[in-house]
Design a protein around this motif. Structure first.
Motif, mmCIF file in Angstrom:
data_model
loop_
_atom_site.group_PDB
_atom_site.id
_atom_site.type_symbol
_atom_site.label_atom_id
_atom_site.label_comp_id
_atom_site.label_asym_id
_atom_site.label_seq_id
_atom_site.Cartn_x
_atom_site.Cartn_y
_atom_site.Cartn_z
ATOM 1 N N MET A 3 45.065 -14.776 12.542
ATOM 2 C CA MET A 3 45.416 -15.417 10.996
ATOM 3 C C MET A 3 46.213 -16.574 11.104
ATOM 4 S SD MET A 3 45.413 -12.023 8.386
ATOM 5 C CE MET A 3 45.387 -13.050 7.200
ATOM 6 N N HIS A 4 47.351 -16.538 12.018
ATOM 7 C CA HIS A 4 47.990 -17.937 12.345
ATOM 8 C C HIS A 4 47.047 -18.895 12.738
ATOM 9 C CE1 HIS A 4 51.989 -16.327 11.774
ATOM 10 N NE2 HIS A 4 51.961 -15.422 12.649
ATOM 11 N N VAL A 5 46.219 -18.772 13.580
ATOM 12 C CA VAL A 5 45.098 -19.748 14.150
ATOM 13 C C VAL A 5 44.330 -20.300 13.075
ATOM 14 C CG1 VAL A 5 43.155 -20.165 15.419
ATOM 15 C CG2 VAL A 5 45.140 -18.795 16.672
ATOM 16 N N GLU A 6 43.872 -19.479 11.974
ATOM 17 C CA GLU A 6 43.196 -20.038 10.988
ATOM 18 C C GLU A 6 43.991 -20.786 10.086
ATOM 19 O OE1 GLU A 6 41.387 -16.592 9.433
ATOM 20 O OE2 GLU A 6 40.356 -16.083 11.055
ATOM 21 N N ALA A 7 45.267 -20.437 9.695
ATOM 22 C CA ALA A 7 46.018 -20.941 8.698
ATOM 23 C C ALA A 7 46.853 -22.245 9.055
ATOM 24 C CB ALA A 7 46.852 -19.821 8.112
ATOM 25 N N ILE A 8 47.055 -22.234 10.691
ATOM 26 C CA ILE A 8 48.203 -23.286 10.887
ATOM 27 C C ILE A 8 47.596 -24.688 10.633
ATOM 28 C CG2 ILE A 8 47.499 -23.397 13.284
ATOM 29 C CD1 ILE A 8 50.911 -23.429 13.598
ATOM 30 N N THR A 9 46.510 -25.121 10.637
ATOM 31 C CA THR A 9 46.282 -26.518 10.534
ATOM 32 C C THR A 9 46.258 -26.801 9.036
ATOM 33 O OG1 THR A 9 44.764 -26.499 12.424
ATOM 34 C CG2 THR A 9 44.498 -28.151 10.847
ATOM 35 N N PRO A 10 45.761 -26.201 8.148
ATOM 36 C CA PRO A 10 45.733 -26.405 6.867
ATOM 37 C C PRO A 10 47.163 -26.346 6.281
ATOM 38 C CG PRO A 10 44.552 -24.441 6.903
ATOM 39 C CD PRO A 10 44.689 -25.163 8.505
ATOM 40 N N VAL A 11 48.255 -25.434 6.825
ATOM 41 C CA VAL A 11 49.294 -25.252 6.339
ATOM 42 C C VAL A 11 50.319 -26.604 6.817
ATOM 43 C CG1 VAL A 11 51.459 -23.916 6.849
ATOM 44 C CG2 VAL A 11 49.414 -22.751 6.204
ATOM 45 N N VAL A 12 50.211 -27.035 7.987
ATOM 46 C CA VAL A 12 50.706 -28.174 8.241
ATOM 47 C C VAL A 12 50.236 -29.424 7.388
ATOM 48 C CG1 VAL A 12 51.276 -29.781 10.312
ATOM 49 C CG2 VAL A 12 51.488 -27.418 10.681
ATOM 50 N N GLN A 13 49.085 -29.551 7.387
ATOM 51 C CA GLN A 13 48.661 -30.658 6.665
ATOM 52 C C GLN A 13 49.163 -30.515 5.348
ATOM 53 O OE1 GLN A 13 44.395 -30.049 7.006
ATOM 54 N NE2 GLN A 13 44.241 -31.493 8.531
ATOM 55 N N GLN A 14 49.372 -29.476 4.643
ATOM 56 C CA GLN A 14 49.921 -29.333 3.367
ATOM 57 C C GLN A 14 51.241 -29.664 3.232
ATOM 58 O OE1 GLN A 14 47.475 -28.348 0.674
ATOM 59 N NE2 GLN A 14 49.127 -29.180 -0.446
ATOM 60 N N ALA A 15 51.950 -29.340 4.171
ATOM 61 C CA ALA A 15 53.467 -29.618 4.317
ATOM 62 C C ALA A 15 53.757 -31.126 4.109
ATOM 63 C CB ALA A 15 54.120 -28.943 5.529
ATOM 64 N N LEU A 16 52.858 -31.774 5.040
ATOM 65 C CA LEU A 16 52.861 -33.539 5.184
ATOM 66 C C LEU A 16 52.568 -33.994 3.789
ATOM 67 C CD1 LEU A 16 51.643 -34.018 8.666
ATOM 68 C CD2 LEU A 16 54.059 -34.249 8.083
ATOM 69 N N ALA A 17 51.535 -33.448 3.145
ATOM 70 C CA ALA A 17 51.009 -33.917 1.944
ATOM 71 C C ALA A 17 51.976 -33.587 0.773
ATOM 72 C CB ALA A 17 49.432 -33.412 1.559
ATOM 73 N N ASN A 18 52.664 -32.622 0.785
ATOM 74 C CA ASN A 18 53.578 -31.921 -0.254
ATOM 75 C C ASN A 18 54.825 -32.832 -0.082
ATOM 76 O OD1 ASN A 18 51.621 -30.442 -0.944
ATOM 77 N ND2 ASN A 18 52.989 -28.497 -0.728
ATOM 78 N N ALA A 19 55.056 -33.507 0.956
ATOM 79 C CA ALA A 19 56.378 -34.202 1.246
ATOM 80 C C ALA A 19 55.892 -35.647 0.936
ATOM 81 C CB ALA A 19 56.849 -33.955 2.616
ATOM 82 N N ASP A 20 54.620 -36.120 0.754
ATOM 83 C CA ASP A 20 54.153 -37.192 0.720
ATOM 84 C C ASP A 20 54.685 -38.312 1.820
ATOM 85 O OD1 ASP A 20 52.826 -38.994 -0.775
ATOM 86 O OD2 ASP A 20 54.432 -39.695 -2.156
#
Ligand code: KG4
Ligand code: ZN
Length: 349
Positions: free
Chosen positions: A51-68
């Motif tokens: 599940m980490h393998v599946e989630a890690i890319t979108p989670v990191v992308q989201q963290a950068l996007a949310n931080a703008d």
């Protein structure tokens, strides 16, 4: 301004966060697997890694996007290298290495426990923290009493001799047939219960600042479970299976009595250490620090300021990992080549 991207995958939360100057959260994204692991009654390691393998890319992308921000704005990356589940840690460490290499940024390896400690620097008024402080680290895998005399300077005053505090909550929760994880479920059930309904033993021997929860766990088991037909209990987990609760047992009363005893064990030793070492404040971190009774009792009895992170930062997250990296000589540091997972890593190393 220093921007660090933190990545955390040591157990069952895939998390990424951007933190500014070690104290200001720009984004904090957590994908929890708890709903999946609940059906197994605990974390299923192989499922967690997948599940980490599946989630890690979108989670990191989201963290950068949310931080703008974009990757180019980052000063460094930080990742949990241990302690934790080997397969879970590997996903985060390898992903972070790939990003750091591809983006040409330094990578800092962080101890997960130190991460929990640094969730304190994400609390209000953290700029006023003045050493020495006493940190009670209480999570699913750890129960440590740390004297912190400076950034990254720890003295281990006490540890658990058997189960971790969170592990005791989880095991008692399972005994009572409550959903995983047991901590929040016990806290919820305890609201309707009488904390004085059962007197569970407190250890009489005074083992310095060390903790022990296995006696309490066994006392709860004896109080709630019918003895097996053979008259003999088997050792270990198998004797703690649910579905064997005596008919007259009120789960809420057991939950409340257990919670009160466990909290008193933690508070007694912490206050004793705080007095002996003359600290400026008592801090409680890790998943169990979400427990309201623990917070209330520590504040009521400490006679000192008590600090704990907001609920969202008590359980696993990556903002605390980025904060820990910032305060641990981030400037000029790069662990990229030497970094590996260390499932048994101690905070003393
Ligand atoms: O820090 P954490 O999220 O993961 C580890 O690094 O272990 O802690 C999880 C632990 C679990 O054992 C869970 O039952 C416990 O923290 N926990 C609680 C509460 N919320 C989480 N224990 C008691 N009361 C709570 N409200
Ligand atoms: Zn943790």
């Amino acid at each position: 301004m220093v921007l660090i991207l933190g990545i955390e995958t040591s157990c069952d939360e895939t998390a990424a966060a951007v933190v500014e100057d070690g104290m200001r959260i720009r984004s904090n994204v957590i994908a929890s697997q708890i709903d999946t692991h609940r059906q197994y009654g605990g974390v299923f390691p192989e499922v967690a890694s997948r599940m980490h393998v599946e989630a890690i890319t979108p989670v990191v992308q989201q963290a950068l996007a949310n931080a703008d921000i974009s990757a180019a704005d980052l000063d460094a990356l930080a990742v949990t290298r241990g302690p934790g589940l080997a397969g879970s840690l590997l996903v985060g460490v390898n992903f972070a290495k790939g990003l750091a290499f591809g983006w040409n940024k330094p990578l800092i390896g962080v101890n997960h426990i130190e991460g929990h400690v640094y969730s304190l620097w994400l609390t209000e008024g953290a700029e006023h923290i003045s050493f020495p402080i006493l940190c009670l680290v209480v999570s699913g895998g750890h129960t440590e009493l740390l004297l912190m005399t400076g950034h990254h300077q720890y003295q281990m005053l006490g540890n658990t001799l058997d189960d971790a505090a969170g592990e005791a909550f989880d095991k008692v929760g399972r005994m009572l047939g409550l959903p995983y994880p047991g901590g929040p479920a016990i806290e919820q059930a305890a609201k309707e219960g009488d904390p004085a309904a059962y007197t569970f033993m407190r250890p009489t021997s005074d083992d310095g600042y060390n903790f022990s929860f296995s006696g309490l766990k066994t006392a709860v088991m004896r109080a709630v479970q019918s003895p097996p037909a053979s008259g003999k209990r088997t050792r270990g987990e198998e004797s703690m299976n649910p579905g064997n609760i005596k008919p007259d047992v009120k789960v809420a009363d057991v939950a409340a009595s257990f919670q009160t005893t466990a909290v008193n064990l933690l508070v007694d030793k912490t206050i004793k250490a705080a007095q002996a070492y003359n600290v400026t404040e008592i801090c409680i971190v890790g998943g169990v620090s979400a427990n309201q009774l623990l917070r209330i009792e520590m504040q009521r009895r400490a006679g000192l300021p008590v600090r704990f992170p907001p609920l969202k930062l008590c359980t696993d997250n990556a903002a605390m990992i980025a904060a820990a990296a910032y305060f641990n000589d981030h400037a000029g540091r790069n662990d990229l080549d030497a970094l590996d997972v260390e499932p048994m890593l101690s905070i003393m190393r």
